[in-house]
Scaffold this motif. Structure first.
Motif, PDB file in Angstrom:
ATOM      1  N   LYS A 194    -100.000  50.166  59.994  1.00 20.75           N
ATOM      2  CA  LYS A 194     -99.085  51.058  60.711  1.00 20.75           C
ATOM      3  C   LYS A 194     -99.442  51.120  62.204  1.00 20.75           C
ATOM      4  O   LYS A 194     -98.559  51.056  63.070  1.00 20.75           O
ATOM      5  CB  LYS A 194     -99.126  52.456  60.099  1.00 20.75           C
ATOM      6  CG  LYS A 194     -98.126  53.422  60.741  1.00 20.75           C
ATOM      7  CD  LYS A 194     -98.067  54.732  59.989  1.00 20.75           C
ATOM      8  CE  LYS A 194     -97.126  55.721  60.687  1.00 20.75           C
ATOM      9  NZ  LYS A 194     -95.765  55.208  60.856  1.00 20.75           N
ATOM     10  N   LYS A 195    -100.750  51.219  62.505  1.00 19.68           N
ATOM     11  CA  LYS A 195    -101.175  51.256  63.903  1.00 19.68           C
ATOM     12  C   LYS A 195    -100.820  49.949  64.622  1.00 19.68           C
ATOM     13  O   LYS A 195    -100.366  49.950  65.763  1.00 19.68           O
ATOM     14  CB  LYS A 195    -102.682  51.500  63.993  1.00 19.68           C
ATOM     15  CG  LYS A 195    -103.089  52.954  63.722  1.00 19.68           C
ATOM     16  CD  LYS A 195    -104.595  53.110  63.853  1.00 19.68           C
ATOM     17  CE  LYS A 195    -105.014  54.557  63.570  1.00 19.68           C
ATOM     18  NZ  LYS A 195    -106.495  54.707  63.621  1.00 19.68           N
ATOM     19  N   GLU A 198     -97.016  49.918  65.290  1.00 19.67           N
ATOM     20  CA  GLU A 198     -96.637  50.807  66.390  1.00 19.67           C
ATOM     21  C   GLU A 198     -96.984  50.186  67.749  1.00 19.67           C
ATOM     22  O   GLU A 198     -96.180  50.215  68.684  1.00 19.67           O
ATOM     23  CB  GLU A 198     -97.342  52.155  66.240  1.00 19.67           C
ATOM     24  CG  GLU A 198     -96.808  53.002  65.091  1.00 19.67           C
ATOM     25  CD  GLU A 198     -97.653  54.254  64.840  1.00 19.67           C
ATOM     26  OE1 GLU A 198     -98.741  54.361  65.458  1.00 19.67           O
ATOM     27  OE2 GLU A 198     -97.241  55.100  64.023  1.00 19.67           O
ATOM     28  N   SER A 199     -98.185  49.606  67.827  1.00 17.00           N
ATOM     29  CA  SER A 199     -98.625  48.999  69.086  1.00 17.00           C
ATOM     30  C   SER A 199     -97.761  47.794  69.455  1.00 17.00           C
ATOM     31  O   SER A 199     -97.352  47.633  70.615  1.00 17.00           O
ATOM     32  CB  SER A 199    -100.099  48.566  68.990  1.00 17.00           C
ATOM     33  OG  SER A 199    -100.931  49.673  68.767  1.00 17.00           O
TER      34      SER A 199
END
Length: 461
Positions: A194-195, A198-199
């Motif tokens: 998920k991180k 998003e990035s």
């Protein structure tokens, strides 16, 4: 030791001043051998002072013959364009003076510079990155205030800073992946899918913003090709003359006056335009007219924008419909001219024939409608937005292609994240995007690309 290079740095032809430029360790030594500083006040010799223009003469030491009365300057490294010692001799702008002075400089130890070699040295010595170096070409070739402003912002590093920022964001992700792969048991922040997603989505948005202005940037850099097309005697030549504010094309009441294409460069609201007035497209047995019509069709095929002119005083005719069918879905402005006469043309029929075209009304005789036409051209270039205030644009085709490839690599990584593929597979695509963006600024670029970029420069730059 690098060779000392030299070249004529000013444009060929007569002028008030012509400049010979040298760069390299021998620059000052060569200057001292062929230049004699003289004080006008007391005719005594004095020394060349760093970064100060000095009056004197260029002589051939072998014959003691004076070549020219000049101003000379020496600039010590590293505070120069190339970050090497630089010397310049400012001669009278005679090609004879320049050639003789250059021959002396070469005889005393310099070699003739290759195209763009001064800027290439600035790049290799770290003064400019590759995108800044390429902006130097755009600055030299700028045709309007706006294209000059965009090139200047790139040369000052505005685009480079944005690319470095995006590469830094990508590197942060790569570092996090490497740490999580190499030290899975350590007490470190876990990088989740998920991180990563998003990035990468944020990075993709930054690239999209750059790409959104790429077509506008290209048009400002290279200009847009605009072709005026229509049947004979609808006012094409009058429109060209109105744009140029001069009688460039012959205008008569006789149909078919223009038998060849006429091309001119101009500026419309800061946008460089390559405008072509074509021979009227119609059936003819005249062999010269046929050649002109074929050239008109070639110009049409190469145009970014078509201005299709119609006669407001006549209904749509077979010739008009044939041209409209030929236009198809090309970006087109339909210009209904001769509105000073009784209007017989049906706008609905035009909209039905060319549904995507913009329709404007003009009278070349009464000089009306030209402002509206210029506004529409401006709107097409800037996409209807006020982005002309933005000086940070991607203007280079090479840069656009690299951005597109980098965005594709990011999209590929996002697809694998959705599938929760192994981190080391995702890492490959992210690193590829990082490398592609590095090619823009010259940090991950091959020698062949560097040579190809600088081969586009003129001598002496």
């Amino acid at each position: 030791m690098e060779d000392t290079i030299a070249a004529i740095a000013t444009a060929f032809g007569e002028g008030g001043i012509g400049i010979i430029r040298m760069s390299g360790e021998k620059s000052k030594d060569i200057l001292n051998q062929i230049f004699i500083p003289i004080s006008k006040k007391n005719s005594e010799q004095h020394q060349i002072v760093n970064r100060r223009l000095t009056y004197g003469i260029v002589i051939d030491p072998q014959t003691n013959q004076t070549i020219d009365e000049v101003m000379a300057v020496f600039m010590k490294a590293p505070y120069t364009y190339t970050m090497e010692d630089i010397a310049e001799i400012h001669c009278h702008g005679s090609s004879i003076s320049l050639q003789k002075t250059l021959a002396l400089v070469l005889r005393f130890g310099a070699r003739l510079a290759e195209k763009g070699e001064f800027t290439k040295r600035a790049f290799l010595n770290g003064r400019l990155d590759l995108s800044q170096a390429e902006a130097v070409i755009d600055l030299i070739k700028a045709k309007t205030d706006k294209s000059f402003q965009v090139a200047l912002s790139q040369m000052e590093g505005e685009l480079s800073s944005k690319i470095k920022e995006i590469r830094s964001d990508l590197m942060d992700i790569l570092v996090q992946i490497a740490v999580n792969l190499d030290y899975p048991d350590e007490d470190i922040e876990v990088l989740t899918y998920k991180k990563q997603e998003e990035s990468l989505l944020l990075i993709g948005d930054k690239i999209d913003k750059l790409l959104s202005l790429a077509d506008t940037g290209r048009m400002l850099r290279d200009g847009i090709a605009v072709t005026i097309i229509g049947k004979p005697n609808v006012g094409k030549s009058s429109l060209m003359n109105a744009f140029l504010r001069e009688s460039r094309a012959i205008v008569t009441e006789i149909p078919g006056t223009t038998r060849d294409i006429i091309e001119e460069s101009m500026s419309v609201r800061g946008i460089p335009i390559r405008l072509t007035d074509t021979a009227g497209i119609h059936e003819t047995d005249d062999i010269i007219e046929k050649i002109g019509i074929e050239k008109s069709k070639q110009s049409f095929n190469q145009a970014d924008l078509i201005i299709f002119m119609l006669d407001a005083s006549q209904p749509l005719m077979k010739e008009d419909l044939e041209i409209a069918n030929y236009i198809g879905e090309r970006k087109t402005i339909v210009l209904i001219n001769k509105t000073d006469l009784e209007i017989s043309l049906c706008e609905k029929e035009i909209k039905r024939t060319l549904p995507g075209a913009v329709i404007l009304y003009t009278s070349m005789k009464n000089e009306t409608g030209l402002n509206e036409l210029e506004e529409e051209i401006e709107k097409m270039v800037y996409g209807g937005d006020l982005v002309q205030k933005n000086s940070m644009m991607v203007t280079n085709v090479r840069h656009k292609e690299l951005l597109l490839q980098a965005k594709q690599s990011i999209n590929d990584a996002l697809k694998m994240i959705k599938k929760m593929e192994a981190m080391d597979f995702i890492e490959v695509d992210i690193k590829r995007a990082w490398e592609l963006l590095g090619e823009m600024i010259g940090e991950t670029v091959s020698e062949d690309i560097i040579n190809e970029v600088f081969s586009r420069f003129c001598l002496g730059k």
